[in-house]
Scaffold this active site. Sequence first.
Site, PDB file in Angstrom:
ATOM      1  N   GLY A   1       0.809  -1.226   0.000  1.00 21.86           N
ATOM      2  CA  GLY A   1       0.000   0.000   0.000  1.00 21.86           C
ATOM      3  C   GLY A   1       0.836   1.266   0.000  1.00 21.86           C
ATOM      4  N   LEU A   2       2.175   1.113  -0.116  1.00 22.52           N
ATOM      5  CA  LEU A   2       3.042   2.303  -0.108  1.00 22.52           C
ATOM      6  C   LEU A   2       3.475   2.721  -1.514  1.00 22.52           C
ATOM      7  CD1 LEU A   2       5.350   1.723   3.025  1.00 22.52           C
ATOM      8  CD2 LEU A   2       3.311   3.127   2.856  1.00 22.52           C
ATOM      9  N   GLY A   3       2.879   2.113  -2.521  1.00 21.08           N
ATOM     10  CA  GLY A   3       3.127   2.572  -3.895  1.00 21.08           C
ATOM     11  C   GLY A   3       4.412   2.050  -4.510  1.00 21.08           C
ATOM     12  N   SER A   4       4.844   0.847  -4.116  1.00 26.32           N
ATOM     13  CA  SER A   4       6.136   0.357  -4.615  1.00 26.32           C
ATOM     14  C   SER A   4       6.150   0.235  -6.148  1.00 26.32           C
ATOM     15  CB  SER A   4       6.516  -0.972  -3.976  1.00 26.32           C
ATOM     16  OG  SER A   4       5.639  -1.976  -4.395  1.00 26.32           O
TER      17      SER A   4
ATOM     18  N   ALA B   1       4.345   1.843  -8.487  1.00 25.63           N
ATOM     19  CA  ALA B   1       4.357   3.151  -9.152  1.00 25.63           C
ATOM     20  C   ALA B   1       5.717   3.827  -8.974  1.00 25.63           C
ATOM     21  CB  ALA B   1       3.241   4.037  -8.600  1.00 25.63           C
ATOM     22  N   ALA B   2       6.337   3.637  -7.792  1.00 26.61           N
ATOM     23  CA  ALA B   2       7.639   4.280  -7.557  1.00 26.61           C
ATOM     24  C   ALA B   2       8.711   3.681  -8.466  1.00 26.61           C
ATOM     25  CB  ALA B   2       8.031   4.133  -6.086  1.00 26.61           C
TER      26      ALA B   2
ATOM     27  N   ASP C   1      -1.762   7.056  -7.062  1.00 22.19           N
ATOM     28  CA  ASP C   1      -0.418   6.615  -6.665  1.00 22.19           C
ATOM     29  C   ASP C   1       0.647   7.217  -7.575  1.00 22.19           C
ATOM     30  OD1 ASP C   1      -1.879   5.088  -4.931  1.00 22.19           O
ATOM     31  OD2 ASP C   1      -0.885   3.195  -5.396  1.00 22.19           O
TER      32      ASP C   1
HETATM   33  C1  MEV Z   1      -4.306   2.484  -3.695  1.00 24.79           C
HETATM   34  O1  MEV Z   1      -3.154   3.148  -3.198  1.00 24.79           O
HETATM   35  C2  MEV Z   1      -5.504   3.349  -3.593  1.00 24.79           C
HETATM   36  C3  MEV Z   1      -6.797   2.757  -4.119  1.00 24.79           C
HETATM   37  O2  MEV Z   1      -7.803   3.742  -3.962  1.00 24.79           O
HETATM   38  C4  MEV Z   1      -6.700   2.318  -5.557  1.00 24.79           C
HETATM   39  C5  MEV Z   1      -6.597   3.486  -6.523  1.00 24.79           C
HETATM   40  O3  MEV Z   1      -6.897   4.612  -6.185  1.00 24.79           O
HETATM   41  O4  MEV Z   1      -6.191   3.228  -7.671  1.00 24.79           O
HETATM   42  C6  MEV Z   1      -7.228   1.549  -3.281  1.00 24.79           C
END
Ligand code: MEV
Length: 307
Positions: free
Chosen positions: A99-102, A104-105, A146
Amino acid sequence: MKASAPGKIILFGEHAVVYGRPALAVPVTQVHADVEVLDSSRPGVWINAPIIDLHAELTSLPSDHPIASVILKLIQLFGFSQTPGLEINISSTIPVASGLGSGAAVSVALIRSLSSFFFHSLSDDEINIIAYEIEKLHHGTPSGIDNTVITYNVPVYFIKGQPIETFKTGKPFTIVIGDTGIPALTKESVGDVRRLWLKDTHYFENIFNEIAQISLIARRSIENGQPELLGELMDRNHALLQKLTVSSPELDKLVITAREAGAFGAKLSGGGRGGNMIALVEQARAESVASALISAGAKRTIITEIS
Ligand code: MEV
């Protein structure tokens, strides 16, 4: 040529943001993805990414592989019919699927380093568009939050499809991030929410509307220098995320632990089901909340100041 990109947390509005509601996200510079592109005398594009145990030549990877797809996209954009011998080293301190955007980073750092290496300068807007295309390949229906917060490396108030808006913090505040250590794919939780929404659109639209209200009030509180108001908003946002079925016993346990240890409020952050939670704390209590989270099973914590 080296480039790096930060991680990110979503403060408010995850999932609802996929359905056009606003969300707030901030970069987390304590963790980052780093990419180095070097000339190589051996032919081919060699990729080393020990974090995902990858040591391979580009053509041996499927074209939709998360890293190969970025490289192929840029080769096409730069109009190369043949690439020179390259070595690409990728490292990251951002835990994967947390959930920390690995993802995309890594994409953003890779786009930056390859474009600098080939003297093909790209603006942040162009980088963000490419990173979003890659996110769409791998995450189904991402909102784009992200790649946006990671590309521009500023706090963002994000509404899908609208020009990027940043926000100012009237008064700094401290967030403790706690990692359940349980990898969870955003694609799956986003897909599950979509299935639920299709079954009972009215009910889920109402939840998204309530989350949208929270994001709006949160932005105002941050800008007005009243971050203490965010604690209750986080608690409410977490309860709504539970209704979306994206929390988990481990996330709930860390959220409750943070509150009991004196946090003003806490919630899961990102796709949910595993990954990270965040807690708003008084700066002086950050260390004790972090150690309470570790005692309750968090695999690691990060203390970050939003200013
Ligand atoms: C993911 O970091 C956030 C979500 O809302 C997915 C998105 O926005 O693409 C769960």
